[in-house]
Write a protein that holds these residues in place. Structure first.
Motif, PDB file in Angstrom:
ATOM      1  N   PHE A  13      93.105  11.668  -4.887  1.00  0.00           N
ATOM      2  CA  PHE A  13      92.084  12.634  -4.710  1.00  0.00           C
ATOM      3  C   PHE A  13      90.877  11.970  -5.693  1.00  0.00           C
ATOM      4  CE2 PHE A  13      95.912  14.881  -4.723  1.00  0.00           C
ATOM      5  CZ  PHE A  13      95.642  15.640  -3.529  1.00  0.00           C
ATOM      6  N   ARG A  14      89.633  11.778  -4.861  1.00  0.00           N
ATOM      7  CA  ARG A  14      88.513  11.101  -5.551  1.00  0.00           C
ATOM      8  C   ARG A  14      87.204  11.721  -4.716  1.00  0.00           C
ATOM      9  NH1 ARG A  14      92.188   8.733  -7.752  1.00  0.00           N
ATOM     10  NH2 ARG A  14      92.073   6.436  -8.029  1.00  0.00           N
ATOM     11  N   GLN A  15      86.205  11.563  -5.636  1.00  0.00           N
ATOM     12  CA  GLN A  15      84.895  12.080  -5.192  1.00  0.00           C
ATOM     13  C   GLN A  15      84.495  11.226  -4.119  1.00  0.00           C
ATOM     14  OE1 GLN A  15      81.574  12.542  -8.169  1.00  0.00           O
ATOM     15  NE2 GLN A  15      83.136  12.956  -9.880  1.00  0.00           N
ATOM     16  N   LEU A  16      83.851  11.806  -3.081  1.00  0.00           N
ATOM     17  CA  LEU A  16      83.546  10.760  -1.988  1.00  0.00           C
ATOM     18  C   LEU A  16      82.022  10.880  -1.715  1.00  0.00           C
ATOM     19  CD1 LEU A  16      85.691  12.691   0.593  1.00  0.00           C
ATOM     20  CD2 LEU A  16      86.302  10.613  -0.547  1.00  0.00           C
ATOM     21  N   SER A  17      81.396   9.908  -1.356  1.00  0.00           N
ATOM     22  CA  SER A  17      80.116   9.522  -0.869  1.00  0.00           C
ATOM     23  C   SER A  17      79.436  10.399   0.192  1.00  0.00           C
ATOM     24  CB  SER A  17      79.754   8.143  -0.993  1.00  0.00           C
ATOM     25  OG  SER A  17      80.325   7.623   0.710  1.00  0.00           O
ATOM     26  N   TYR A  18      78.367  10.366   0.168  1.00  0.00           N
ATOM     27  CA  TYR A  18      77.902  11.140   1.465  1.00  0.00           C
ATOM     28  C   TYR A  18      78.227  10.587   2.813  1.00  0.00           C
ATOM     29  CZ  TYR A  18      74.357  13.070   4.844  1.00  0.00           C
ATOM     30  OH  TYR A  18      73.934  13.441   6.093  1.00  0.00           O
ATOM     31  N   THR A  19      78.401   9.186   2.921  1.00  0.00           N
ATOM     32  CA  THR A  19      78.791   8.600   4.213  1.00  0.00           C
ATOM     33  C   THR A  19      80.273   8.958   4.293  1.00  0.00           C
ATOM     34  OG1 THR A  19      77.213   6.774   3.636  1.00  0.00           O
ATOM     35  CG2 THR A  19      78.993   6.278   5.237  1.00  0.00           C
ATOM     36  N   GLN A  20      81.087   8.934   3.218  1.00  0.00           N
ATOM     37  CA  GLN A  20      82.373   9.468   3.408  1.00  0.00           C
ATOM     38  C   GLN A  20      82.749  10.778   3.702  1.00  0.00           C
ATOM     39  OE1 GLN A  20      83.405   8.118  -0.654  1.00  0.00           O
ATOM     40  NE2 GLN A  20      83.605   5.630   0.123  1.00  0.00           N
ATOM     41  N   MET A  21      81.952  11.620   3.292  1.00  0.00           N
ATOM     42  CA  MET A  21      82.066  12.877   3.532  1.00  0.00           C
ATOM     43  C   MET A  21      81.696  13.025   5.105  1.00  0.00           C
ATOM     44  SD  MET A  21      82.925  15.415   1.479  1.00  0.00           S
ATOM     45  CE  MET A  21      82.421  16.545   2.175  1.00  0.00           C
ATOM     46  N   GLU A  22      80.578  12.309   5.640  1.00  0.00           N
ATOM     47  CA  GLU A  22      80.207  12.596   6.997  1.00  0.00           C
ATOM     48  C   GLU A  22      81.585  12.296   7.949  1.00  0.00           C
ATOM     49  OE1 GLU A  22      77.296  14.293   8.315  1.00  0.00           O
ATOM     50  OE2 GLU A  22      77.298  14.875   6.281  1.00  0.00           O
ATOM     51  N   ARG A  23      82.032  10.956   7.565  1.00  0.00           N
ATOM     52  CA  ARG A  23      83.281  10.701   8.399  1.00  0.00           C
ATOM     53  C   ARG A  23      84.330  11.468   8.071  1.00  0.00           C
ATOM     54  NH1 ARG A  23      86.072   8.367  12.178  1.00  0.00           N
ATOM     55  NH2 ARG A  23      87.534   7.100  11.415  1.00  0.00           N
ATOM     56  N   VAL A  24      84.708  12.150   7.148  1.00  0.00           N
ATOM     57  CA  VAL A  24      85.784  13.112   6.876  1.00  0.00           C
ATOM     58  C   VAL A  24      85.453  14.363   7.887  1.00  0.00           C
ATOM     59  CG1 VAL A  24      86.433  15.031   5.652  1.00  0.00           C
ATOM     60  CG2 VAL A  24      86.410  12.867   4.551  1.00  0.00           C
ATOM     61  N   LYS A  25      84.064  14.710   8.130  1.00  0.00           N
ATOM     62  CA  LYS A  25      83.762  16.096   8.898  1.00  0.00           C
ATOM     63  C   LYS A  25      84.050  15.658  10.248  1.00  0.00           C
ATOM     64  CE  LYS A  25      79.977  17.809   6.094  1.00  0.00           C
ATOM     65  NZ  LYS A  25      78.474  17.795   6.049  1.00  0.00           N
ATOM     66  N   THR A  26      83.754  14.242  10.571  1.00  0.00           N
ATOM     67  CA  THR A  26      83.946  13.830  11.942  1.00  0.00           C
ATOM     68  C   THR A  26      85.351  13.987  12.411  1.00  0.00           C
ATOM     69  OG1 THR A  26      81.992  12.245  11.944  1.00  0.00           O
ATOM     70  CG2 THR A  26      83.684  11.735  13.654  1.00  0.00           C
ATOM     71  N   VAL A  27      86.209  13.340  11.467  1.00  0.00           N
ATOM     72  CA  VAL A  27      87.783  13.257  11.555  1.00  0.00           C
ATOM     73  C   VAL A  27      88.284  14.754  11.652  1.00  0.00           C
ATOM     74  CG1 VAL A  27      90.110  12.438  10.559  1.00  0.00           C
ATOM     75  CG2 VAL A  27      87.787  10.811  10.608  1.00  0.00           C
ATOM     76  N   ILE A  28      87.837  15.444  10.770  1.00  0.00           N
ATOM     77  CA  ILE A  28      88.555  17.038  10.917  1.00  0.00           C
ATOM     78  C   ILE A  28      88.163  17.592  12.218  1.00  0.00           C
ATOM     79  CG2 ILE A  28      87.827  19.308   9.935  1.00  0.00           C
ATOM     80  CD1 ILE A  28      87.850  18.047   7.205  1.00  0.00           C
ATOM     81  N   LYS A  29      86.714  17.257  12.650  1.00  0.00           N
ATOM     82  CA  LYS A  29      86.563  18.041  14.015  1.00  0.00           C
ATOM     83  C   LYS A  29      87.419  17.452  15.103  1.00  0.00           C
ATOM     84  CE  LYS A  29      81.712  18.747  13.125  1.00  0.00           C
ATOM     85  NZ  LYS A  29      80.122  18.489  13.340  1.00  0.00           N
ATOM     86  N   VAL A  30      87.634  15.951  15.010  1.00  0.00           N
ATOM     87  CA  VAL A  30      88.821  15.517  16.040  1.00  0.00           C
ATOM     88  C   VAL A  30      90.171  15.953  15.695  1.00  0.00           C
ATOM     89  CG1 VAL A  30      90.033  13.546  16.463  1.00  0.00           C
ATOM     90  CG2 VAL A  30      87.325  13.232  16.358  1.00  0.00           C
ATOM     91  N   TYR A  31      90.775  16.254  14.857  1.00  0.00           N
ATOM     92  CA  TYR A  31      91.836  16.878  14.409  1.00  0.00           C
ATOM     93  C   TYR A  31      91.785  18.356  14.828  1.00  0.00           C
ATOM     94  CZ  TYR A  31      94.671  13.114  12.245  1.00  0.00           C
ATOM     95  OH  TYR A  31      95.223  11.806  12.087  1.00  0.00           O
ATOM     96  N   GLU A  32      90.885  18.968  14.909  1.00  0.00           N
ATOM     97  CA  GLU A  32      90.725  20.501  15.070  1.00  0.00           C
ATOM     98  C   GLU A  32      90.931  20.496  16.466  1.00  0.00           C
ATOM     99  OE1 GLU A  32      86.673  21.341  13.578  1.00  0.00           O
ATOM    100  OE2 GLU A  32      87.396  23.141  13.722  1.00  0.00           O
ATOM    101  N   ARG A  33      90.483  19.637  17.080  1.00  0.00           N
ATOM    102  CA  ARG A  33      90.658  19.656  18.934  1.00  0.00           C
ATOM    103  C   ARG A  33      92.241  19.540  19.249  1.00  0.00           C
ATOM    104  NH1 ARG A  33      85.437  17.021  18.877  1.00  0.00           N
ATOM    105  NH2 ARG A  33      86.578  14.950  18.846  1.00  0.00           N
ATOM    106  N   GLU A  34      92.869  18.980  18.380  1.00  0.00           N
ATOM    107  CA  GLU A  34      94.288  18.592  18.665  1.00  0.00           C
ATOM    108  C   GLU A  34      95.541  19.459  18.181  1.00  0.00           C
ATOM    109  OE1 GLU A  34      96.653  14.333  19.293  1.00  0.00           O
ATOM    110  OE2 GLU A  34      94.678  14.459  19.047  1.00  0.00           O
ATOM    111  N   PHE A  35      95.065  19.965  16.858  1.00  0.00           N
ATOM    112  CA  PHE A  35      95.936  20.439  15.999  1.00  0.00           C
ATOM    113  C   PHE A  35      95.316  21.871  15.524  1.00  0.00           C
ATOM    114  CE2 PHE A  35      96.595  16.075  15.309  1.00  0.00           C
ATOM    115  CZ  PHE A  35      97.842  15.709  16.096  1.00  0.00           C
ATOM    116  N   LYS A  36      96.278  22.773  14.844  1.00  0.00           N
ATOM    117  CA  LYS A  36      96.080  23.923  14.198  1.00  0.00           C
ATOM    118  C   LYS A  36      95.773  23.921  12.843  1.00  0.00           C
ATOM    119  CE  LYS A  36      97.075  26.039  18.167  1.00  0.00           C
ATOM    120  NZ  LYS A  36      96.359  25.323  19.323  1.00  0.00           N
TER     121      LYS A  36
END
Length: 178
Positions: free
Chosen positions: A126-149
């Motif tokens: 668990f680490r603090q994330l930079s703005y760029t890393q946060m944007e990447r996380v948001k993108t990945v979460i959206k991908v996982y949202e489409r496939e998983f609950k």
């Protein structure tokens, strides 16, 4: 001269107080944005699924939903816990007991997905994330949202993340190495 020095000291104190208050407000705003994002994801997923929502779970609870759990296999990305059990029965088999990502089941994989670095040393880090890393996380979460609950939230992400350490330069270099 004494008045000038007193004025400089007072201005310096006021500037420090202002910066501290601004930093606190930014941390609160970031926490609110993260909470709203997770609530939005959970709300959207729960409207379309039969899976029972688990609420907020602890890291040890998440660990129990690993590759060897017979009914449910979970992963966590930035506080959003996804049920990937059905993926274990799909053609890809990434998340089955012998799949390529079996070791990642029952863990927080946030750093793994941000850097596409699938090494178990980055699980539950668990680490603090930079703005760029946060944007990447948001993108990945959206991908996982489409496939998983999304079925839960991880308690660790309800902490004040500004208390977490930042990634060190060495960690970033290791994460960016393929």
């Amino acid at each position: 001269q004494d008045l000038e020095e007193e004025y400089r000291v007072k201005m310096s104190q006021m500037r420090m107080e202002y910066e501290l208050k601004l930093r606190e407000q930014q941390q609160q705003a970031q926490q609110q944005r993260r909470t709203l994002l997770i609530q939005h994801i959970l709300h959207n997923n729960n409207n379309n699924c039969n899976n029972k929502h688990m609420g907020v779970i602890t890291l040890p609870q998440l660990h129990s939903y690993n590759a060897h759990h017979p009914q449910r296999r979970l992963i966590c990305i930035y506080g959003v816990v996804f049920d990937v059990t059905m993926a274990a029965h799909s053609n890809t088999n990434l998340y089955d007991a012998n799949g390529a990502r079996a070791a990642f089941l029952g863990h927080d994989i946030t750093l793994c997905v941000i850097f596409n670095q699938w090494d178990t040393q980055w699980l539950d880090v668990f680490r603090q994330l930079s703005y760029t890393q946060m944007e990447r996380v948001k993108t990945v979460i959206k991908v996982y949202e489409r496939e998983f609950k999304a079925v839960a939230k991880l308690k660790n992400y309800q902490e004040i993340q500004s208390n977490w350490s930042r990634l060190t330069e060495q960690e970033v270099r290791e994460l960016q190495t393929e």
